[in-house]
Design a protein around this motif. Structure first.
Motif, PDB file in Angstrom:
ATOM      1  N   ILE A   1      30.159  12.296  26.020  1.00  0.00           N
ATOM      2  CA  ILE A   1      29.416  13.550  26.085  1.00  0.00           C
ATOM      3  C   ILE A   1      28.170  13.323  26.933  1.00  0.00           C
ATOM      4  CG2 ILE A   1      28.399  15.437  24.777  1.00  0.00           C
ATOM      5  CD1 ILE A   1      31.322  14.968  24.115  1.00  0.00           C
ATOM      6  N   ASP A   2      28.138  13.945  28.105  1.00  0.00           N
ATOM      7  CA  ASP A   2      27.032  13.743  29.046  1.00  0.00           C
ATOM      8  C   ASP A   2      26.021  14.879  28.938  1.00  0.00           C
ATOM      9  OD1 ASP A   2      25.596  12.494  30.980  1.00  0.00           O
ATOM     10  OD2 ASP A   2      27.029  12.819  32.609  1.00  0.00           O
ATOM     11  N   ASP A   3      24.741  14.550  29.184  1.00  0.00           N
ATOM     12  CA  ASP A   3      23.653  15.546  29.110  1.00  0.00           C
ATOM     13  C   ASP A   3      23.606  16.208  27.738  1.00  0.00           C
ATOM     14  OD1 ASP A   3      22.618  15.332  31.792  1.00  0.00           O
ATOM     15  OD2 ASP A   3      24.456  16.299  32.472  1.00  0.00           O
ATOM     16  N   ALA A   4      23.698  15.394  26.708  1.00  0.00           N
ATOM     17  CA  ALA A   4      23.748  15.928  25.346  1.00  0.00           C
ATOM     18  C   ALA A   4      22.457  16.630  24.941  1.00  0.00           C
ATOM     19  CB  ALA A   4      24.055  14.802  24.353  1.00  0.00           C
ATOM     20  N   GLN A   5      21.370  16.391  25.680  1.00  0.00           N
ATOM     21  CA  GLN A   5      20.118  17.089  25.364  1.00  0.00           C
ATOM     22  C   GLN A   5      20.241  18.596  25.570  1.00  0.00           C
ATOM     23  OE1 GLN A   5      20.456  15.085  28.015  1.00  0.00           O
ATOM     24  NE2 GLN A   5      20.056  16.393  29.804  1.00  0.00           N
ATOM     25  N   ASP A   6      21.280  19.040  26.305  1.00  0.00           N
ATOM     26  CA  ASP A   6      21.472  20.464  26.556  1.00  0.00           C
ATOM     27  C   ASP A   6      22.305  21.163  25.475  1.00  0.00           C
ATOM     28  OD1 ASP A   6      20.004  20.459  28.928  1.00  0.00           O
ATOM     29  OD2 ASP A   6      21.722  19.797  30.100  1.00  0.00           O
ATOM     30  N   LEU A   7      22.777  20.411  24.496  1.00  0.00           N
ATOM     31  CA  LEU A   7      23.505  21.027  23.394  1.00  0.00           C
ATOM     32  C   LEU A   7      22.555  21.833  22.520  1.00  0.00           C
ATOM     33  CD1 LEU A   7      25.666  17.979  22.242  1.00  0.00           C
ATOM     34  CD2 LEU A   7      26.478  19.956  23.523  1.00  0.00           C
ATOM     35  N   ASN A   8      23.053  22.945  21.952  1.00  0.00           N
ATOM     36  CA  ASN A   8      22.211  23.652  20.991  1.00  0.00           C
ATOM     37  C   ASN A   8      22.206  22.896  19.664  1.00  0.00           C
ATOM     38  OD1 ASN A   8      24.357  24.580  19.205  1.00  0.00           O
ATOM     39  ND2 ASN A   8      24.854  26.132  20.733  1.00  0.00           N
ATOM     40  N   LYS A   9      21.371  23.322  18.745  1.00  0.00           N
ATOM     41  CA  LYS A   9      21.201  22.542  17.503  1.00  0.00           C
ATOM     42  C   LYS A   9      22.477  22.502  16.670  1.00  0.00           C
ATOM     43  CE  LYS A   9      19.427  26.109  14.343  1.00  0.00           C
ATOM     44  NZ  LYS A   9      18.352  26.438  13.375  1.00  0.00           N
ATOM     45  N   TYR A  10      23.298  23.566  16.754  1.00  0.00           N
ATOM     46  CA  TYR A  10      24.546  23.582  15.981  1.00  0.00           C
ATOM     47  C   TYR A  10      25.542  22.584  16.553  1.00  0.00           C
ATOM     48  CZ  TYR A  10      22.586  27.827  13.991  1.00  0.00           C
ATOM     49  OH  TYR A  10      21.765  28.727  13.354  1.00  0.00           O
ATOM     50  N   HIS A  11      25.648  22.544  17.885  1.00  0.00           N
ATOM     51  CA  HIS A  11      26.528  21.557  18.517  1.00  0.00           C
ATOM     52  C   HIS A  11      26.083  20.146  18.154  1.00  0.00           C
ATOM     53  CE1 HIS A  11      27.696  24.670  21.772  1.00  0.00           C
ATOM     54  NE2 HIS A  11      28.685  24.548  20.921  1.00  0.00           N
TER      55      HIS A  11
END
Length: 557
Positions: A218-228
């Protein structure tokens, strides 16, 4: 025309052939990524997270095996998923008021994206496709039974049918949530346990994949929302790693979410391990220096240039001569201070003071010192690979404009001009305001950040010219945070904006109190040449009070 070997771009845009040619495989990182452990790769943009994952992906490893006529590594199947280009950022879940339904909806989209990526990767490998066709009927019947669905059997192969199914489910659910409030969707929503795990297990029926371990990257995981993020943490907490593991690439963010959708916790060392891609870079013995040297050397060799990296980026001769002079002056002063027999104290004194003596004796009206040499390129990179390649690109481009023949070196003059120009560019951008480039940054905050960095440069200039124990300290920690909580909160917000714009980097180091760790801040060293400062620095950091930083940002004396 000679190709510029230092051409750089986002790793996702690099041709696969260039990844194979240019990537320097670090055995330590590769061993961890190829393991069955869950791994977090932490590092700022440009530190090499994406290209590290891409190199370990099955698409690249398959091509490497083909090129080298070696066995295809079916035991490790790396699936690269980029958050920025996926469906991870869908905002339809905000229409839902029920927290539980939000979790279900977000897992559905996350699973759909993962499913598509896995099937697409496997479907691009001819050997896997051919092997799947031999047992295609069983694959279809088993997955349709477990999922309770009907797939499209008219596709070219099983994996194409799976990608179609994933796309169809995502689109169908999006229409449902945008049109009606039916609960039917939530009863049939895809989950990791009921969709991904059965798919991976059934894929093992293909002989080539019978013992495969899937590395879900999973790349650029900082862009996931809090639920993801909570959902992903729940998957990481899954105890059995024989079938799959997660490799998560993310920038360093303050207070990352480490709890699951059921409010459990994932714990470092137990559920995952962390790999820091921002390595020390102070001298020629550090990992980052050696890595950068290998990167430059390989890129030069690809265009037929076989010289040492230090010879290709020579240091200005007058600078080298002057530095040696001040080493001797510092040594003479140390002998007077400590006596000729105290070798350690003399060595420490020379290390701390010789460069400071050179810079302070240039005088206030002197021109900027010449910035050149591979050591200087490493210094201004601030330990980030992309920051190291960027000036090299412009230097090579300038050399090509001046020299129509073979380039054997980048002259110190060209190096200096590029470094000064890039430093001036950073300051121009800062003066114009980070509100122009960083979302949610106000114009007022942009002005505060400019004031803060200008005052930091003034502080470092004063230290460089003062008779203090650590004149070359150019990083800082923040003290008295408990005394001024409101001011500290505002400072944190400003520094976070600066970090997102890559004007400052956040690192973790040992505090003076034994056994404790503290956060310290490293300004982008490309800022220093514009002020005629030394970007080399030393192993030391300045402790700045919250009130002083706050006043500097607000331009108060």
């Amino acid at each position: 025309m000679t190709k510029n070997p230092f051409e750089y771009t986002g790793a996702n845009n690099i041709p696969e052939g260039d990844i194979m040619d240019y990537f320097i495989d670090d055995n330590n990182f590769s061993r961890l990524i190829q393991s069955t452990k869950n791994v977090f790769l932490i590092g700022e943009r440009g530190s090499g997270k994406t290209i590290t994952l891409l190199f370990s992906s099955f698409k690249i490893q398959y091509q490497i095996a083909k090129r080298n006529s070696t066995a295809i590594p079916y035991d490790r199947i790396g699936i690269h998923i980029t958050c920025k280009e996926s469906l991870f950022d869908k905002g339809e879940y905000l229409l839902l008021k029920d927290e539980y339904k939000r979790l279900i909806f977000n897992e559905h989209f996350l699973v759909g994206t993962l499913l598509h990526a896995i099937a697409e990767t496997l479907g691009e490998i001819p050997e896997i496709v051919d092997a799947s066709i031999e047992i295609q009927d069983k694959l279809f019947s088993d997955i349709e039974y477990l999922w309770d669905v009907k797939l499209n059997h008219s596709t070219k192969h099983f994996f194409e049918a799976i990608t179609q199914y994933a796309d169809k489910e995502i689109k169908k659910s999006q229409k449902i949530i945008n049109s009606i409030s039916s609960d039917a969707f939530y009863e049939n929503a895809m989950s990791f346990a009921t969709t991904i795990i059965p798919f991976l297990e059934i894929s093992r029926q293909i002989p080539l994949l019978s013992s495969s371990h899937y590395m879900l990257m999973i790349d650029d995981a900082q862009d996931l929302n809090k639920y993801h993020t909570m959902i992903l943490n729940s998957w990481i907490a899954y105890r059995d790693h024989s079938l799959f593991s997660f490799k998560i690439a993310t920038v360093r963010i303050p207070n990352p979410i480490r709890y699951t959708s059921t409010k459990g916790s994932i714990i470092e060392g137990h559920d995952y391990i962390t790999v820091n891609l921002e390595q020390p870079y102070q001298n020629q013995e550090t990992d980052f220096y050696k890595l950068s040297e290998k990167i430059i050397k390989r890129r030069l060799e690809k265009i037929g240039i076989s010289v040492s990296v230090s010879d290709f980026f020579p240091t200005n001769p007058s600078f080298s001569k002057d530095i040696e002079i001040y080493k001797e002056k510092a040594r003479a002063a140390a002998i007077v201070k400590y006596g000729e027999g105290n070798k350690k104290s003399i060595g420490d004194y020379v290390y701390k003071y010789h460069r400071a003596m050179y810079f302070r004796n240039r005088g206030d009206k002197a021109n900027r010192p010449p910035y050149s040499g591979f050591d200087t390129i490493i210094d201004i990179s601030t330990g980030i690979v992309r920051n190291m390649l960027e000036p090299c690109f412009w230097m090579f481009d300038s050399a090509m404009n001046e020299n129509k023949g073979t380039i054997t070196e980048i002259s110190p003059t060209i190096q200096n001009n590029v470094i000064i120009n890039r430093s001036e560019f950073l300051w121009k951008q800062l003066i114009q305001g980070l509100d122009c480039i960083v979302p949610d940054c106000t114009k007022e905050q942009g002005e505060y950040i400019y004031n803060l960095f200008e005052q930091l440069m003034s502080l470092f200039a004063k230290r460089l010219k003062s008779d203090i124990s650590e004149p070359c300290a150019i990083v800082f920690a923040i003290s008295q945070v408990d005394l001024y909580p409101d001011q500290y909160k505002e400072i944190q917000e400003l520094l976070e904006i600066a970090r997102r714009a890559q004007y400052i980097y956040i690192r973790l180091g040992n505090a003076k109190d034994k056994g404790k760790r503290e956060i310290y801040y490293v300004p982008n060293r490309m800022l220093f040449p514009n002020f005629g400062l030394d970007p080399h620095g030393q192993f030391a950091r300045v402790s700045l009070k919250v009130s002083d930083i706050y006043n500097a940002a607000h331009n108060r004396t």
